[in-house]
Design a protein around this motif. Structure first.
Motif, mmCIF file in Angstrom:
data_model
loop_
_atom_site.group_PDB
_atom_site.id
_atom_site.type_symbol
_atom_site.label_atom_id
_atom_site.label_comp_id
_atom_site.label_asym_id
_atom_site.label_seq_id
_atom_site.Cartn_x
_atom_site.Cartn_y
_atom_site.Cartn_z
ATOM 1 N N SER A 27 9.304 40.319 4.998
ATOM 2 C CA SER A 27 9.697 39.691 3.737
ATOM 3 C C SER A 27 8.790 38.493 3.464
ATOM 4 N N PHE A 28 8.828 38.050 2.230
ATOM 5 C CA PHE A 28 8.033 36.885 1.855
ATOM 6 C C PHE A 28 8.525 35.643 2.603
ATOM 7 N N ASP A 29 9.833 35.560 2.835
ATOM 8 C CA ASP A 29 10.375 34.428 3.592
ATOM 9 C C ASP A 29 9.855 34.425 5.023
ATOM 10 N N GLU A 30 9.820 35.598 5.653
ATOM 11 C CA GLU A 30 9.294 35.684 7.023
ATOM 12 C C GLU A 30 7.817 35.313 7.058
ATOM 13 N N LEU A 31 7.074 35.722 6.053
ATOM 14 C CA LEU A 31 5.658 35.376 5.981
ATOM 15 C C LEU A 31 5.480 33.861 5.812
ATOM 16 N N ALA A 32 6.292 33.256 4.961
ATOM 17 C CA ALA A 32 6.226 31.802 4.764
ATOM 18 C C ALA A 32 6.603 31.066 6.053
ATOM 19 N N GLU A 33 7.580 31.583 6.751
ATOM 20 C CA GLU A 33 7.985 30.983 8.026
ATOM 21 C C GLU A 33 6.850 31.088 9.052
ATOM 22 N N PHE A 34 6.196 32.229 9.096
ATOM 23 C CA PHE A 34 5.071 32.437 9.998
ATOM 24 C C PHE A 34 3.933 31.474 9.666
ATOM 25 N N ARG A 35 3.644 31.329 8.374
ATOM 26 C CA ARG A 35 2.601 30.392 7.928
ATOM 27 C C ARG A 35 2.939 28.968 8.396
ATOM 28 N N GLY A 36 4.188 28.566 8.196
ATOM 29 C CA GLY A 36 4.610 27.233 8.610
ATOM 30 C C GLY A 36 4.492 27.029 10.112
ATOM 31 N N GLU A 37 4.847 28.053 10.872
ATOM 32 C CA GLU A 37 4.727 27.960 12.330
ATOM 33 C C GLU A 37 3.269 27.808 12.757
ATOM 34 N N LEU A 38 2.380 28.567 12.135
ATOM 35 C CA LEU A 38 0.956 28.433 12.464
ATOM 36 C C LEU A 38 0.474 27.006 12.223
ATOM 37 N N ILE A 39 0.848 26.444 11.099
ATOM 38 C CA ILE A 39 0.425 25.079 10.766
ATOM 39 C C ILE A 39 1.027 24.088 11.757
ATOM 40 N N ASP A 40 2.313 24.250 12.079
ATOM 41 C CA ASP A 40 2.965 23.344 13.028
ATOM 42 C C ASP A 40 2.330 23.404 14.415
ATOM 43 N N PHE A 42 -0.772 24.919 15.348
ATOM 44 C CA PHE A 42 -2.224 24.923 15.506
ATOM 45 C C PHE A 42 -2.970 24.059 14.489
ATOM 46 N N GLY A 43 -2.259 23.506 13.525
ATOM 47 C CA GLY A 43 -2.906 22.662 12.526
ATOM 48 C C GLY A 43 -3.213 23.413 11.242
ATOM 49 N N ALA A 44 -3.970 22.753 10.385
ATOM 50 C CA ALA A 44 -4.308 23.327 9.074
ATOM 51 C C ALA A 44 -4.948 24.700 9.241
ATOM 52 N N LEU A 45 -4.647 25.587 8.301
ATOM 53 C CA LEU A 45 -5.160 26.952 8.363
ATOM 54 C C LEU A 45 -6.646 26.992 8.024
ATOM 55 N N PRO A 46 -7.445 27.596 8.891
ATOM 56 C CA PRO A 46 -8.845 27.826 8.506
ATOM 57 C C PRO A 46 -8.901 28.891 7.414
ATOM 58 N N PRO A 47 -9.976 28.961 6.665
ATOM 59 C CA PRO A 47 -10.060 29.926 5.551
ATOM 60 C C PRO A 47 -9.782 31.373 5.970
ATOM 61 N N GLU A 48 -10.236 31.759 7.163
ATOM 62 C CA GLU A 48 -10.035 33.138 7.615
ATOM 63 C C GLU A 48 -8.549 33.467 7.802
ATOM 64 N N VAL A 49 -7.793 32.507 8.309
ATOM 65 C CA VAL A 49 -6.357 32.711 8.519
ATOM 66 C C VAL A 49 -5.627 32.691 7.176
ATOM 67 N N ALA A 50 -6.021 31.777 6.299
ATOM 68 C CA ALA A 50 -5.406 31.729 4.968
ATOM 69 C C ALA A 50 -5.620 33.052 4.241
ATOM 70 N N ARG A 51 -6.823 33.616 4.358
ATOM 71 C CA ARG A 51 -7.110 34.906 3.717
ATOM 72 C C ARG A 51 -6.290 36.023 4.354
ATOM 73 N N MET A 52 -6.129 35.997 5.667
ATOM 74 C CA MET A 52 -5.329 36.997 6.356
ATOM 75 C C MET A 52 -3.877 36.965 5.854
ATOM 76 N N LEU A 53 -3.344 35.779 5.678
ATOM 77 C CA LEU A 53 -1.973 35.649 5.174
ATOM 78 C C LEU A 53 -1.886 36.082 3.713
ATOM 79 N N ALA A 54 -2.902 35.765 2.932
ATOM 80 C CA ALA A 54 -2.925 36.195 1.531
ATOM 81 C C ALA A 54 -2.979 37.721 1.437
ATOM 82 N N LEU A 55 -3.723 38.361 2.330
ATOM 83 C CA LEU A 55 -3.773 39.832 2.346
ATOM 84 C C LEU A 55 -2.424 40.423 2.743
#
Length: 131
Positions: A27-40, A42-55
Motif C-alpha cells: 500500500s501507499f502507506d506501507e511505502l511511505a512508512e518504508f521511506r520514513g524508516e530509510l531516512i531515520d 540511513f539519512g537523506a535518500l540518495p537520488p538512486e533510492v528516491a527513484r527506486m521508491l518513485a518506481l
C-alpha cells in the motif's frame, strides 16, 4: 538508475532485506512508512533510492488501473493491461483522446515530439496513472 548504493547501506544482507521489504509493500502507506524508516536509519535518500521508491509508487498506481507493464516504443508509452474496463476508465479520465486503446492488451500514450527522454516518460506515466 534505481537501487540502494553501497555508500548508503553497505551491508549486503541488510540491503537484500530492504529490497525484499520494498517488494512486499502493498500500500501507499506501507511505502511511505518504508521511506520514513530509510531516512531515520540511513539519512537523506540518495537520488538512486528516491527513484527506486518513485518506481515502486508508479507500480502501485499502475496496478490500480490494471496496468501490468509499461515500456517505450518510439515516441509512445505502451501500457500492457489486464482489465479493459479499468483502462477505458483511465482513458475517459484523461479526456478520451490522450490514451489510445489499440487492442485487448495494449494502450498507447504519445509523448510530445522532442521530449523523449527517461525522465519525461516517467513523469508522463506518473501523471497519467495517479488515481
Amino acid at each position: 538508475k534505481a537501487f540502494i548504493p553501497d555508500d548508503y547501506v553497505p551491508d549486503i544482507r541488510l540491503k537484500i532485506d530492504l529490497y525484499r521489504r520494498l517488494r512486499r509493500a502493498a500500500s501507499f502507506d506501507e511505502l511511505a512508512e518504508f521511506r520514513g524508516e530509510l531516512i531515520d536509519r540511513f539519512g537523506a535518500l540518495p537520488p538512486e533510492v528516491a527513484r527506486m521508491l518513485a518506481l515502486a509508487e508508479l507500480q502501485m498506481n499502475a496496478a490500480v488501473w490494471g496496468v501490468e507493464a509499461i515500456c517505450v516504443e518510439d515516441e509512445y508509452l505502451c501500457f500492457t493491461y489486464s482489465d479493459r474496463r479499468r483502462i477505458e476508465q483511465l482513458a475517459q479520465k484523461l479526456g478520451g483522446r490522450l490514451l489510445r486503446i489499440v487492442d485487448s492488451r495494449k494502450a498507447y500514450l504519445k509523448v510530445k515530439q522532442g521530449e523523449q527522454n527517461p525522465d519525461v516518460y516517467f513523469k508522463a506515466a506518473k501523471s497519467m496513472l495517479r488515481p
